[in-house]
Motif scaffolding. Structure first.
Motif, PDB file in Angstrom:
ATOM      1  N   TRP A 259       0.831  -1.214   0.000  1.00 35.79           N
ATOM      2  CA  TRP A 259       0.000   0.000   0.000  1.00 35.79           C
ATOM      3  C   TRP A 259       0.863   1.259   0.000  1.00 35.79           C
ATOM      4  CZ3 TRP A 259      -4.553   0.445  -1.810  1.00 35.79           C
ATOM      5  CH2 TRP A 259      -5.453  -0.611  -1.741  1.00 35.79           C
ATOM      6  N   GLY A 260       2.004   1.217   0.670  1.00 39.67           N
ATOM      7  CA  GLY A 260       2.938   2.341   0.614  1.00 39.67           C
ATOM      8  C   GLY A 260       3.450   2.558  -0.798  1.00 39.67           C
ATOM      9  N   GLY A 261       3.754   1.457  -1.493  1.00 39.12           N
ATOM     10  CA  GLY A 261       4.170   1.543  -2.897  1.00 39.12           C
ATOM     11  C   GLY A 261       3.073   2.112  -3.780  1.00 39.12           C
ATOM     12  N   ILE A 262       1.842   1.687  -3.529  1.00 39.09           N
ATOM     13  CA  ILE A 262       0.710   2.208  -4.301  1.00 39.09           C
ATOM     14  C   ILE A 262       0.565   3.706  -4.083  1.00 39.09           C
ATOM     15  CG2 ILE A 262      -1.824   2.177  -4.446  1.00 39.09           C
ATOM     16  CD1 ILE A 262      -1.613  -0.921  -4.052  1.00 39.09           C
ATOM     17  N   ALA A 263       0.711   4.156  -2.836  1.00 42.78           N
ATOM     18  CA  ALA A 263       0.623   5.594  -2.547  1.00 42.78           C
ATOM     19  C   ALA A 263       1.745   6.361  -3.254  1.00 42.78           C
ATOM     20  CB  ALA A 263       0.684   5.835  -1.039  1.00 42.78           C
ATOM     21  N   PHE A 264       2.953   5.823  -3.231  1.00 38.77           N
ATOM     22  CA  PHE A 264       4.086   6.475  -3.893  1.00 38.77           C
ATOM     23  C   PHE A 264       3.854   6.571  -5.401  1.00 38.77           C
ATOM     24  CE2 PHE A 264       8.091   6.290  -6.192  1.00 38.77           C
ATOM     25  CZ  PHE A 264       8.758   7.379  -5.658  1.00 38.77           C
ATOM     26  N   VAL A 265       3.468   5.456  -6.014  1.00 32.86           N
ATOM     27  CA  VAL A 265       3.261   5.439  -7.464  1.00 32.86           C
ATOM     28  C   VAL A 265       2.092   6.338  -7.841  1.00 32.86           C
ATOM     29  CG1 VAL A 265       2.669   3.995  -9.452  1.00 32.86           C
ATOM     30  CG2 VAL A 265       4.313   3.170  -7.763  1.00 32.86           C
ATOM     31  N   GLY A 266       1.033   6.338  -7.035  1.00 23.44           N
ATOM     32  CA  GLY A 266      -0.101   7.219  -7.307  1.00 23.44           C
ATOM     33  C   GLY A 266       0.295   8.685  -7.282  1.00 23.44           C
ATOM     34  N   THR A 267       1.136   9.052  -6.323  1.00 24.45           N
ATOM     35  CA  THR A 267       1.636  10.433  -6.252  1.00 24.45           C
ATOM     36  C   THR A 267       2.504  10.758  -7.464  1.00 24.45           C
ATOM     37  OG1 THR A 267       1.570  10.320  -3.833  1.00 24.45           O
ATOM     38  CG2 THR A 267       2.938  12.057  -4.817  1.00 24.45           C
ATOM     39  N   ALA A 268       3.357   9.814  -7.852  1.00 26.68           N
ATOM     40  CA  ALA A 268       4.188  10.018  -9.040  1.00 26.68           C
ATOM     41  C   ALA A 268       3.322  10.156 -10.287  1.00 26.68           C
ATOM     42  CB  ALA A 268       5.168   8.853  -9.202  1.00 26.68           C
ATOM     43  N   LEU A 269       2.257   9.372 -10.368  1.00 26.50           N
ATOM     44  CA  LEU A 269       1.356   9.449 -11.515  1.00 26.50           C
ATOM     45  C   LEU A 269       0.725  10.840 -11.630  1.00 26.50           C
ATOM     46  CD1 LEU A 269      -0.960   6.788 -12.850  1.00 26.50           C
ATOM     47  CD2 LEU A 269      -1.917   9.019 -12.430  1.00 26.50           C
ATOM     48  N   ILE A 270       0.313  11.403 -10.509  1.00 27.19           N
ATOM     49  CA  ILE A 270      -0.263  12.758 -10.516  1.00 27.19           C
ATOM     50  C   ILE A 270       0.773  13.765 -10.995  1.00 27.19           C
ATOM     51  CG2 ILE A 270      -1.162  14.608  -9.040  1.00 27.19           C
ATOM     52  CD1 ILE A 270      -2.479  12.298  -7.356  1.00 27.19           C
ATOM     53  N   ALA A 271       1.990  13.687 -10.468  1.00 21.89           N
ATOM     54  CA  ALA A 271       3.060  14.602 -10.893  1.00 21.89           C
ATOM     55  C   ALA A 271       3.354  14.435 -12.382  1.00 21.89           C
ATOM     56  CB  ALA A 271       4.321  14.361 -10.067  1.00 21.89           C
ATOM     57  N   ASP A 272       3.401  13.188 -12.838  1.00 25.73           N
ATOM     58  CA  ASP A 272       3.656  12.923 -14.254  1.00 25.73           C
ATOM     59  C   ASP A 272       2.546  13.493 -15.133  1.00 25.73           C
ATOM     60  OD1 ASP A 272       5.980  11.548 -13.578  1.00 25.73           O
ATOM     61  OD2 ASP A 272       5.035   9.577 -13.677  1.00 25.73           O
ATOM     62  N   ALA A 273       1.297  13.354 -14.682  1.00 27.33           N
ATOM     63  CA  ALA A 273       0.158  13.863 -15.464  1.00 27.33           C
ATOM     64  C   ALA A 273       0.180  15.387 -15.547  1.00 27.33           C
ATOM     65  CB  ALA A 273      -1.155  13.371 -14.867  1.00 27.33           C
ATOM     66  N   ILE A 274       0.486  16.047 -14.453  1.00 27.77           N
ATOM     67  CA  ILE A 274       0.579  17.511 -14.468  1.00 27.77           C
ATOM     68  C   ILE A 274       1.702  17.953 -15.395  1.00 27.77           C
ATOM     69  CG2 ILE A 274       1.163  19.540 -13.058  1.00 27.77           C
ATOM     70  CD1 ILE A 274      -0.373  18.110 -10.748  1.00 27.77           C
ATOM     71  N   ALA A 275       2.857  17.301 -15.280  1.00 20.80           N
ATOM     72  CA  ALA A 275       3.990  17.635 -16.150  1.00 20.80           C
ATOM     73  C   ALA A 275       3.645  17.353 -17.612  1.00 20.80           C
ATOM     74  CB  ALA A 275       5.230  16.850 -15.730  1.00 20.80           C
ATOM     75  N   GLY A 276       3.037  16.208 -17.883  1.00 21.83           N
ATOM     76  CA  GLY A 276       2.668  15.853 -19.248  1.00 21.83           C
ATOM     77  C   GLY A 276       1.692  16.847 -19.856  1.00 21.83           C
ATOM     78  N   ALA A 277       0.723  17.304 -19.053  1.00 20.16           N
ATOM     79  CA  ALA A 277      -0.237  18.287 -19.550  1.00 20.16           C
ATOM     80  C   ALA A 277       0.446  19.612 -19.874  1.00 20.16           C
ATOM     81  CB  ALA A 277      -1.348  18.501 -18.519  1.00 20.16           C
ATOM     82  N   ALA A 278       1.358  20.036 -19.009  1.00 21.94           N
ATOM     83  CA  ALA A 278       2.090  21.284 -19.265  1.00 21.94           C
ATOM     84  C   ALA A 278       2.981  21.157 -20.500  1.00 21.94           C
ATOM     85  CB  ALA A 278       2.921  21.669 -18.042  1.00 21.94           C
ATOM     86  N   MET A 279       3.637  20.020 -20.640  1.00 24.42           N
ATOM     87  CA  MET A 279       4.502  19.796 -21.807  1.00 24.42           C
ATOM     88  C   MET A 279       3.676  19.763 -23.088  1.00 24.42           C
ATOM     89  SD  MET A 279       6.951  16.872 -20.224  1.00 24.42           S
ATOM     90  CE  MET A 279       8.133  17.216 -18.918  1.00 24.42           C
ATOM     91  N   ARG A 280       2.541  19.110 -23.036  1.00 24.69           N
ATOM     92  CA  ARG A 280       1.675  19.037 -24.228  1.00 24.69           C
ATOM     93  C   ARG A 280       1.159  20.409 -24.596  1.00 24.69           C
ATOM     94  NH1 ARG A 280       1.092  17.404 -28.896  1.00 24.69           N
ATOM     95  NH2 ARG A 280      -1.008  16.950 -29.577  1.00 24.69           N
ATOM     96  N   ARG A 281       0.797  21.196 -23.594  1.00 24.82           N
ATOM     97  CA  ARG A 281       0.324  22.548 -23.852  1.00 24.82           C
ATOM     98  C   ARG A 281       1.401  23.373 -24.530  1.00 24.82           C
ATOM     99  NH1 ARG A 281       1.339  27.088 -23.026  1.00 24.82           N
ATOM    100  NH2 ARG A 281      -0.081  28.770 -23.287  1.00 24.82           N
ATOM    101  N   GLU A 282       2.653  23.246 -24.067  1.00 27.91           N
ATOM    102  CA  GLU A 282       3.752  23.994 -24.686  1.00 27.91           C
ATOM    103  C   GLU A 282       3.972  23.527 -26.125  1.00 27.91           C
ATOM    104  OE1 GLU A 282       8.409  24.903 -24.837  1.00 27.91           O
ATOM    105  OE2 GLU A 282       7.623  22.929 -24.389  1.00 27.91           O
ATOM    106  N   GLU A 283       3.837  22.229 -26.372  1.00 33.97           N
ATOM    107  CA  GLU A 283       4.007  21.719 -27.728  1.00 33.97           C
ATOM    108  C   GLU A 283       2.945  22.294 -28.667  1.00 33.97           C
ATOM    109  OE1 GLU A 283       5.880  17.376 -26.466  1.00 33.97           O
ATOM    110  OE2 GLU A 283       3.763  17.522 -27.032  1.00 33.97           O
ATOM    111  N   ARG A 284       1.748  22.466 -28.162  1.00 32.83           N
ATOM    112  CA  ARG A 284       0.651  22.964 -28.995  1.00 32.83           C
ATOM    113  C   ARG A 284       0.636  24.480 -29.136  1.00 32.83           C
ATOM    114  NH1 ARG A 284      -4.558  19.326 -27.226  1.00 32.83           N
ATOM    115  NH2 ARG A 284      -3.906  17.457 -28.347  1.00 32.83           N
ATOM    116  N   HIS A 285       0.970  25.186 -28.062  1.00 35.52           N
ATOM    117  CA  HIS A 285       0.759  26.641 -28.031  1.00 35.52           C
ATOM    118  C   HIS A 285       1.997  27.459 -27.717  1.00 35.52           C
ATOM    119  CE1 HIS A 285      -3.502  25.738 -28.161  1.00 35.52           C
ATOM    120  NE2 HIS A 285      -3.359  24.957 -27.119  1.00 35.52           N
ATOM    121  N   GLY A 286       3.115  26.843 -27.437  1.00 32.85           N
ATOM    122  CA  GLY A 286       4.297  27.579 -27.022  1.00 32.85           C
ATOM    123  C   GLY A 286       4.256  27.784 -25.519  1.00 32.85           C
ATOM    124  N   ALA A 287       5.406  28.122 -24.931  1.00 34.78           N
ATOM    125  CA  ALA A 287       5.508  28.283 -23.476  1.00 34.78           C
ATOM    126  C   ALA A 287       4.610  29.403 -23.003  1.00 34.78           C
ATOM    127  CB  ALA A 287       6.950  28.547 -23.066  1.00 34.78           C
ATOM    128  N   GLY A 288       4.075  29.221 -21.757  1.00 31.16           N
ATOM    129  CA  GLY A 288       3.143  30.183 -21.176  1.00 31.16           C
ATOM    130  C   GLY A 288       3.778  31.323 -20.544  1.00 31.16           C
TER     131      GLY A 288
END
Length: 148
Positions: free
Chosen positions: A119-148
């Motif tokens: 369960w500790g591993g699940i919590a760690f990976v879940g937190t990493a997944l959220i960070a990865d998703a936020i980073a991925g969304a920001a990176m995708r936005r920059e790819e589409r529209h340029g840096a903010g």
């Protein structure tokens, strides 16, 4: 020294909408390199200590799977070093996070499973997944529209 941060959003003057997860190119590079360091660190631990990790989780017969996940993490880290702002690299980490979560969930049913550790591993990976998703969304936005 101040740490770069993703801002919660900015006004999109073209359509009056708020664009989430805006960040400068420099910030996205820093985030990408940070994710790369995390991937490489985890990958080395899983690859070099796969037997110990599997034993700690209570699934000692699955050390080869842990080592294979370590190789996957190293590949993700190398991809992020090569192109730290490429959203596909962050989304690749998210796919890896999904595999990790599935494997950890399956490990819970093992008779020898150390459920608190898992369960500790699940919590760690879940937190990493959220960070990865936020980073991925920001990176995708920059790819589409340029840096903010």
């Amino acid at each position: 020294m101040t740490l770069p941060q993703l801002s919660p959003g900015s006004d999109d003057r073209d359509n009056g909408m708020t664009r989430p997860f805006t960040a400068s190119a420099e910030t996205l590079d820093t985030v990408g390199y940070g994710l790369a360091a995390l991937s490489i660190g985890l990958g080395l631990a899983e690859l070099l200590a796969g037997k110990s990790v599997a034993r700690r989780l209570g699934v000692p017969r699955h050390s080869r799977i842990v080592r294979a996940f370590g190789v996957r993490e190293l590949v993700s880290g190398a991809a992020l070093i090569a192109r730290p702002r490429a959203s596909r690299n962050a989304w690749g980490r998210i796919a890896g996070d999904a595999l990790d979560l599935a494997a950890l969930a399956a490990a819970l049913s093992a008779p020898s499973a150390r459920k608190r550790v898992i369960w500790g591993g699940i919590a760690f990976v879940g937190t990493a997944l959220i960070a990865d998703a936020i980073a991925g969304a920001a990176m995708r936005r920059e790819e589409r529209h340029g840096a903010g």
